[in-house]
Design a protein around this motif. Structure first.
Motif, PDB file in Angstrom:
ATOM      1  N   THR A 139       0.862  -1.178   0.000  1.00 52.32           N
ATOM      2  CA  THR A 139       0.000   0.000   0.000  1.00 52.32           C
ATOM      3  C   THR A 139       0.896   1.225   0.000  1.00 52.32           C
ATOM      4  O   THR A 139       1.745   1.396   0.880  1.00 52.32           O
ATOM      5  CB  THR A 139      -0.929   0.029   1.225  1.00 52.32           C
ATOM      6  N   VAL A 140       0.721   2.065  -0.997  1.00 54.36           N
ATOM      7  CA  VAL A 140       1.503   3.283  -1.151  1.00 54.36           C
ATOM      8  C   VAL A 140       0.777   4.422  -0.442  1.00 54.36           C
ATOM      9  O   VAL A 140      -0.405   4.674  -0.707  1.00 54.36           O
ATOM     10  CB  VAL A 140       1.711   3.619  -2.632  1.00 54.36           C
ATOM     11  N   ALA A 145       2.491  11.066   6.870  1.00 54.82           N
ATOM     12  CA  ALA A 145       1.326  11.158   7.751  1.00 54.82           C
ATOM     13  C   ALA A 145       0.304  10.082   7.410  1.00 54.82           C
ATOM     14  O   ALA A 145      -0.268   9.446   8.303  1.00 54.82           O
ATOM     15  CB  ALA A 145       0.697  12.550   7.651  1.00 54.82           C
ATOM     16  N   VAL A 146       0.066   9.872   6.118  1.00 57.27           N
ATOM     17  CA  VAL A 146      -0.871   8.823   5.701  1.00 57.27           C
ATOM     18  C   VAL A 146      -0.304   7.450   6.046  1.00 57.27           C
ATOM     19  O   VAL A 146      -1.036   6.552   6.490  1.00 57.27           O
ATOM     20  CB  VAL A 146      -1.180   8.935   4.194  1.00 57.27           C
ATOM     21  N   GLY A 147       0.999   7.265   5.855  1.00 59.67           N
ATOM     22  CA  GLY A 147       1.614   5.994   6.214  1.00 59.67           C
ATOM     23  C   GLY A 147       1.435   5.681   7.693  1.00 59.67           C
ATOM     24  O   GLY A 147       1.141   4.546   8.081  1.00 59.67           O
ATOM     25  N   ALA A 148       1.603   6.707   8.541  1.00 64.42           N
ATOM     26  CA  ALA A 148       1.427   6.509   9.985  1.00 64.42           C
ATOM     27  C   ALA A 148      -0.011   6.162  10.312  1.00 64.42           C
ATOM     28  O   ALA A 148      -0.280   5.316  11.182  1.00 64.42           O
ATOM     29  CB  ALA A 148       1.861   7.770  10.731  1.00 64.42           C
ATOM     30  N   ARG A 149      -0.966   6.792   9.631  1.00 58.37           N
ATOM     31  CA  ARG A 149      -2.375   6.471   9.871  1.00 58.37           C
ATOM     32  C   ARG A 149      -2.678   5.035   9.471  1.00 58.37           C
ATOM     33  O   ARG A 149      -3.392   4.314  10.171  1.00 58.37           O
ATOM     34  CB  ARG A 149      -3.259   7.443   9.090  1.00 58.37           C
ATOM     35  N   VAL A 162       6.051   4.912   1.182  1.00 57.35           N
ATOM     36  CA  VAL A 162       5.676   6.309   0.951  1.00 57.35           C
ATOM     37  C   VAL A 162       6.207   6.761  -0.397  1.00 57.35           C
ATOM     38  O   VAL A 162       7.414   6.708  -0.643  1.00 57.35           O
ATOM     39  CB  VAL A 162       6.208   7.225   2.066  1.00 57.35           C
ATOM     40  N   VAL A 163       5.299   7.153  -1.276  1.00 53.00           N
ATOM     41  CA  VAL A 163       5.654   7.760  -2.560  1.00 53.00           C
ATOM     42  C   VAL A 163       4.846   9.058  -2.651  1.00 53.00           C
ATOM     43  O   VAL A 163       3.627   9.016  -2.857  1.00 53.00           O
ATOM     44  CB  VAL A 163       5.327   6.853  -3.759  1.00 53.00           C
ATOM     45  N   GLN A 364      10.384   6.521  -7.683  1.00 54.25           N
ATOM     46  CA  GLN A 364      10.081   5.789  -6.454  1.00 54.25           C
ATOM     47  C   GLN A 364       8.978   4.753  -6.688  1.00 54.25           C
ATOM     48  O   GLN A 364       9.025   3.647  -6.129  1.00 54.25           O
ATOM     49  CB  GLN A 364       9.673   6.779  -5.363  1.00 54.25           C
ATOM     50  N   LEU A 365       7.992   5.106  -7.504  1.00 51.61           N
ATOM     51  CA  LEU A 365       6.920   4.155  -7.778  1.00 51.61           C
ATOM     52  C   LEU A 365       7.435   2.971  -8.598  1.00 51.61           C
ATOM     53  O   LEU A 365       7.019   1.825  -8.378  1.00 51.61           O
ATOM     54  CB  LEU A 365       5.768   4.845  -8.518  1.00 51.61           C
TER      55      LEU A 365
END
Length: 383
Positions: A139-140, A145-149, A162-163, A364-365
């Motif tokens: 999951t990208v 912040a989204v990664g932490a959530r 994270v991308v 990165q992707l």
């Protein structure tokens, strides 16, 4: 490498336009499926030479779409299936597994602390999301912040990459000639201090805060709202009640360029609109990234934000031009009043915006794709 992108819809929106931009910079053989509403951005993607299929789902429970999606994946012999947005992530992950594709990547574009894509984060939404997430490989997250959530929800850290979203930095360079044309087009008074708000006109964006702030400021302050959405009628009524309807422009939807996608009658492109502004404001207290603010910084604008992981993810020394502001009218009014008397004749983007270059994000992707579907290494060559 053959990649199928599955997205909920392709009307004008941040995730949708980000997909189109990313496709231009990925060295992959890509196709796109929209579950529903293959609208304005679909036209642009097709104009770029990429095949777009509209699955024509009637609603979230149209399970008849699932076997059609499985057939598309099998026929395409894709190396990777990449899903975007909640409904597409759920249906796309299931369909990919049924079609025998295990290299499944999903991008989480819009996850806040209390909402996802504008819907409240109920226990049911979270449970269904996590059940689907287990069917993918990675999951990208578009920001740390989204990664932490995601991790707090229960997604293992090793499945999160994270991308960040990206922009074509040079496209947003400040253009004085474009500024003059666009201000004339919008019938802005000479000498007006123009405050912009860019995004979907939905309750969570809190553009009501910006209008209430403008009502406290002198008559030379004009608000330009770029976007459309369900809150537009109420925002128009609010502007009238506040007595500032003559100082508010509702521009409608705009794209990042003039060609390839039609957004309506005589709507300037977003770089031109940003050149016409003197400040950019985002009162939304909950953002997953804050792409519009990065684009504003690339145009050399001072930006005010209540939440912007993209800016907050930069080193303090690299946040030139951006300032935090609590999401209330008094705070935004004070901050905008402080900016009002300081409009430079020429604007330069801070060097930090290149951290969010679309070429960098595409590279990165590609690393993510290689990690789930090993094969020949592909070099990213910006188009």
């Amino acid at each position: 490498m053959r990649v199928l992108h599955i997205i909920t819809g392709l009307g004008v929106g941040g995730a949708e336009q980000q997909l189109r931009l990313m496709l231009r910079h990925l060295p992959t053989d890509s196709d796109v499926v929209a579950l529903t509403n293959a609208g304005t951005v679909a036209q642009g993607i097709a104009a770029d030479g990429i095949r777009v299929t509209d699955l024509g789902m009637s609603d979230n429970r149209d399970v008849a779409a699932l076997p059609r999606l499985v057939r598309i994946i099998r026929a395409g012999r894709y190396d990777v299936v990449h899903t975007h947005l909640y409904r597409a992530c759920l249906y796309g992950r299931i369909a990919a597994r049924l079609a025998g594709v295990r290299a499944v990547v999903a991008t989480e574009h819009s996850l806040g602390d209390s909402q996802m894509e504008g819907r409240p984060l109920t226990a049911g939404v979270r449970a269904l999301y996590l059940a689907g997430e287990r069917l993918g490989r990675v999951t990208v997250a578009v920001s740390p912040a989204v990664g932490a959530r995601l991790h707090r929800w229960g997604v293992p850290r090793q499945r999160i990459r994270v991308v960040p979203n990206g922009i074509e930095v040079e496209r947003f360079r400040f253009d004085p000639a474009s500024r003059a044309r666009t201000r004339q087009h919008l019938q802005l008074p000479a000498g007006a201090f123009v405050v912009g708000g860019v995004g979907r006109l939905a309750a969570g964006k809190r553009f009501d805060v910006l209008l209430r702030a403008a009502a406290q400021l002198p008559d030379d302050v004009v608000v330009v709202l770029v976007g459309s959405g369900p809150e537009e009628p109420e925002l128009r009524r609010l502007a009238h009640r506040l007595g500032i309807d003559g100082r508010v422009r509702f521009v409608g939807e705009s794209t990042h360029e003039d060609s390839g996608a039609v957004t309506g009658d005589d709507v300037p492109d977003l770089p031109s609109l940003l050149s016409a502004m003197d400040a950019l404001a985002s009162p939304s207290p909950e953002e997953a990234f804050g792409l519009a603010l990065v684009e504003g910084l690339a145009s050399g604008l001072p930006v005010l934000y209540a939440s912007c992981p993209a800016v907050e993810g930069l080193d303090a020394a690299d946040r030139s031009g951006a300032a935090y502001c609590p999401s209330d009218p008094d705070s935004f009014a004070r901050a905008l009043h402080g900016l009002r008397g300081d409009v430079p004749p020429h604007r330069e983007a801070p060097a930090a915006v290149r951290h969010y270059s679309i070429s960098r994000s595409a590279g990165q992707l590609m690393d993510v794709y290689a990690s789930v579907a090993p094969g020949p290494t592909l070099e990213v060559t910006p188009r």
